[in-house]
Design a protein around this motif. Structure first.
Motif, PDB file in Angstrom:
ATOM      1  N   ALA A  34      51.732  55.145  37.453  1.00  0.00           N
ATOM      2  CA  ALA A  34      52.224  56.463  37.874  1.00  0.00           C
ATOM      3  C   ALA A  34      51.635  57.590  37.035  1.00  0.00           C
ATOM      4  N   HIS A  35      51.363  57.323  35.758  1.00  0.00           N
ATOM      5  CA  HIS A  35      50.858  58.346  34.829  1.00  0.00           C
ATOM      6  C   HIS A  35      49.341  58.502  34.865  1.00  0.00           C
ATOM      7  N   VAL A  36      48.655  57.651  35.620  1.00  0.00           N
ATOM      8  CA  VAL A  36      47.192  57.662  35.641  1.00  0.00           C
ATOM      9  C   VAL A  36      46.699  58.502  36.816  1.00  0.00           C
ATOM     10  N   PRO A  37      45.900  59.529  36.564  1.00  0.00           N
ATOM     11  CA  PRO A  37      45.340  60.314  37.668  1.00  0.00           C
ATOM     12  C   PRO A  37      44.425  59.437  38.536  1.00  0.00           C
ATOM     13  N   TYR A  38      44.491  59.631  39.834  1.00  0.00           N
ATOM     14  CA  TYR A  38      43.723  58.815  40.778  1.00  0.00           C
ATOM     15  C   TYR A  38      42.232  58.774  40.453  1.00  0.00           C
ATOM     16  N   PRO A  39      41.564  59.914  40.213  1.00  0.00           N
ATOM     17  CA  PRO A  39      40.122  59.829  39.911  1.00  0.00           C
ATOM     18  C   PRO A  39      39.815  58.977  38.679  1.00  0.00           C
ATOM     19  N   ASP A  40      40.680  59.040  37.676  1.00  0.00           N
ATOM     20  CA  ASP A  40      40.483  58.217  36.480  1.00  0.00           C
ATOM     21  C   ASP A  40      40.660  56.732  36.803  1.00  0.00           C
ATOM     22  N   ALA A  41      41.633  56.430  37.666  1.00  0.00           N
ATOM     23  CA  ALA A  41      41.873  55.038  38.051  1.00  0.00           C
ATOM     24  C   ALA A  41      40.691  54.477  38.837  1.00  0.00           C
ATOM     25  N   VAL A  42      40.139  55.276  39.746  1.00  0.00           N
ATOM     26  CA  VAL A  42      38.976  54.827  40.520  1.00  0.00           C
ATOM     27  C   VAL A  42      37.803  54.555  39.580  1.00  0.00           C
ATOM     28  N   GLU A  43      37.581  55.454  38.640  1.00  0.00           N
ATOM     29  CA  GLU A  43      36.506  55.269  37.665  1.00  0.00           C
ATOM     30  C   GLU A  43      36.728  53.993  36.853  1.00  0.00           C
ATOM     31  N   ALA A  44      37.970  53.740  36.466  1.00  0.00           N
ATOM     32  CA  ALA A  44      38.290  52.539  35.690  1.00  0.00           C
ATOM     33  C   ALA A  44      38.073  51.271  36.521  1.00  0.00           C
ATOM     34  N   VAL A  45      38.484  51.297  37.769  1.00  0.00           N
ATOM     35  CA  VAL A  45      38.288  50.142  38.658  1.00  0.00           C
ATOM     36  C   VAL A  45      36.801  49.873  38.847  1.00  0.00           C
ATOM     37  N   ASN A  46      36.038  50.923  39.119  1.00  0.00           N
ATOM     38  CA  ASN A  46      34.593  50.759  39.302  1.00  0.00           C
ATOM     39  C   ASN A  46      33.948  50.197  38.039  1.00  0.00           C
ATOM     40  N   GLY A  47      34.337  50.716  36.883  1.00  0.00           N
ATOM     41  CA  GLY A  47      33.795  50.230  35.627  1.00  0.00           C
ATOM     42  C   GLY A  47      34.146  48.773  35.377  1.00  0.00           C
ATOM     43  N   HIS A  48      35.382  48.431  35.688  1.00  0.00           N
ATOM     44  CA  HIS A  48      35.821  47.043  35.485  1.00  0.00           C
ATOM     45  C   HIS A  48      34.968  46.087  36.312  1.00  0.00           C
ATOM     46  N   PHE A  49      34.841  46.372  37.608  1.00  0.00           N
ATOM     47  CA  PHE A  49      34.108  45.457  38.471  1.00  0.00           C
ATOM     48  C   PHE A  49      32.610  45.468  38.192  1.00  0.00           C
ATOM     49  N   ALA A  50      32.109  46.540  37.614  1.00  0.00           N
ATOM     50  CA  ALA A  50      30.692  46.591  37.258  1.00  0.00           C
ATOM     51  C   ALA A  50      30.391  45.761  36.013  1.00  0.00           C
ATOM     52  N   GLU A  51      31.412  45.547  35.164  1.00  0.00           N
ATOM     53  CA  GLU A  51      31.171  44.918  33.870  1.00  0.00           C
ATOM     54  C   GLU A  51      31.932  43.621  33.632  1.00  0.00           C
ATOM     55  N   SER A  52      32.875  43.279  34.482  1.00  0.00           N
ATOM     56  CA  SER A  52      33.746  42.145  34.186  1.00  0.00           C
ATOM     57  C   SER A  52      33.976  41.275  35.410  1.00  0.00           C
ATOM     58  N   THR A  53      34.204  39.994  35.152  1.00  0.00           N
ATOM     59  CA  THR A  53      34.582  39.072  36.223  1.00  0.00           C
ATOM     60  C   THR A  53      36.062  38.701  36.132  1.00  0.00           C
ATOM     61  N   GLU A  54      36.779  39.308  35.173  1.00  0.00           N
ATOM     62  CA  GLU A  54      38.213  39.056  35.022  1.00  0.00           C
ATOM     63  C   GLU A  54      38.979  39.596  36.225  1.00  0.00           C
ATOM     64  N   TYR A  55      40.075  38.927  36.563  1.00  0.00           N
ATOM     65  CA  TYR A  55      40.959  39.404  37.625  1.00  0.00           C
ATOM     66  C   TYR A  55      41.596  40.712  37.154  1.00  0.00           C
ATOM     67  N   LEU A  56      41.421  41.758  37.914  1.00  0.00           N
ATOM     68  CA  LEU A  56      41.872  43.096  37.517  1.00  0.00           C
ATOM     69  C   LEU A  56      43.392  43.203  37.519  1.00  0.00           C
ATOM     70  N   LEU A  57      43.923  43.708  36.418  1.00  0.00           N
ATOM     71  CA  LEU A  57      45.356  43.974  36.264  1.00  0.00           C
ATOM     72  C   LEU A  57      45.551  45.447  35.939  1.00  0.00           C
ATOM     73  N   PRO A  58      46.755  45.977  36.138  1.00  0.00           N
ATOM     74  CA  PRO A  58      47.004  47.378  35.788  1.00  0.00           C
ATOM     75  C   PRO A  58      46.646  47.691  34.327  1.00  0.00           C
ATOM     76  N   ALA A  59      46.845  46.740  33.434  1.00  0.00           N
ATOM     77  CA  ALA A  59      46.529  46.959  32.014  1.00  0.00           C
ATOM     78  C   ALA A  59      45.045  47.226  31.805  1.00  0.00           C
ATOM     79  N   HIS A  60      44.184  46.616  32.618  1.00  0.00           N
ATOM     80  CA  HIS A  60      42.746  46.889  32.510  1.00  0.00           C
ATOM     81  C   HIS A  60      42.466  48.362  32.831  1.00  0.00           C
ATOM     82  N   ILE A  61      43.153  48.879  33.823  1.00  0.00           N
ATOM     83  CA  ILE A  61      42.949  50.273  34.231  1.00  0.00           C
ATOM     84  C   ILE A  61      43.432  51.214  33.139  1.00  0.00           C
ATOM     85  N   THR A  62      44.647  50.994  32.651  1.00  0.00           N
ATOM     86  CA  THR A  62      45.176  51.898  31.624  1.00  0.00           C
ATOM     87  C   THR A  62      44.365  51.810  30.336  1.00  0.00           C
ATOM     88  N   ALA A  63      43.874  50.627  29.990  1.00  0.00           N
ATOM     89  CA  ALA A  63      43.050  50.501  28.780  1.00  0.00           C
ATOM     90  C   ALA A  63      41.752  51.287  28.924  1.00  0.00           C
TER      91      ALA A  63
END
Length: 107
Positions: A34-63
């Motif tokens: 709820a506290h994460v702005p949408y554009p920041d979350a999209v950037e975090a999701v894109n970064g995660h999938f570009a660099e990691s094969t881990e199953y994405l969790l909300p903690a990955h986004i907030t980190a």
């Protein structure tokens, strides 16, 4: 992030990792992001999938969002020795999260 934005974010994630997203998923993720702005979350999701094969969790986004915020600090602030939050001396960001730990400011 509002429910519509979260739904779009989870749809993006679903396309990338083939997870099942339903109303329960949206309800479970909503308070966690709820506290994460949408554009920041999209950037975090894109970064995660570009660099990691881990199953994405909300903690990955907030980190990732927190790391981006720390990187944007003025160069006069040192990340090497952040203040301890053990004594309750948190540095609250505008979204209610502490810059140095995982605590959230109570509303």
């Amino acid at each position: 992030m509002n429910t519509e934005e979260l739904t779009m974010l989870l749809a993006r994630i679903q396309v990338l990792d083939n997870r099942q997203v339903d109303q329960l998923t949206i309800e479970a993720w909503a308070p966690l992001l709820a506290h994460v702005p949408y554009p920041d979350a999209v950037e975090a999701v894109n970064g995660h999938f570009a660099e990691s094969t881990e199953y994405l969790l909300p903690a990955h986004i907030t980190a990732r969002v927190r790391a981006k915020r720390r990187a944007e600090l003025p160069s006069t602030m040192s990340e090497e020795a952040p203040p301890s939050c053990a004594d309750g001396a948190h540095r609250w960001l505008p979204d209610g999260t502490c810059l140095y730990c995982t605590d959230r400011e109570e509303s």
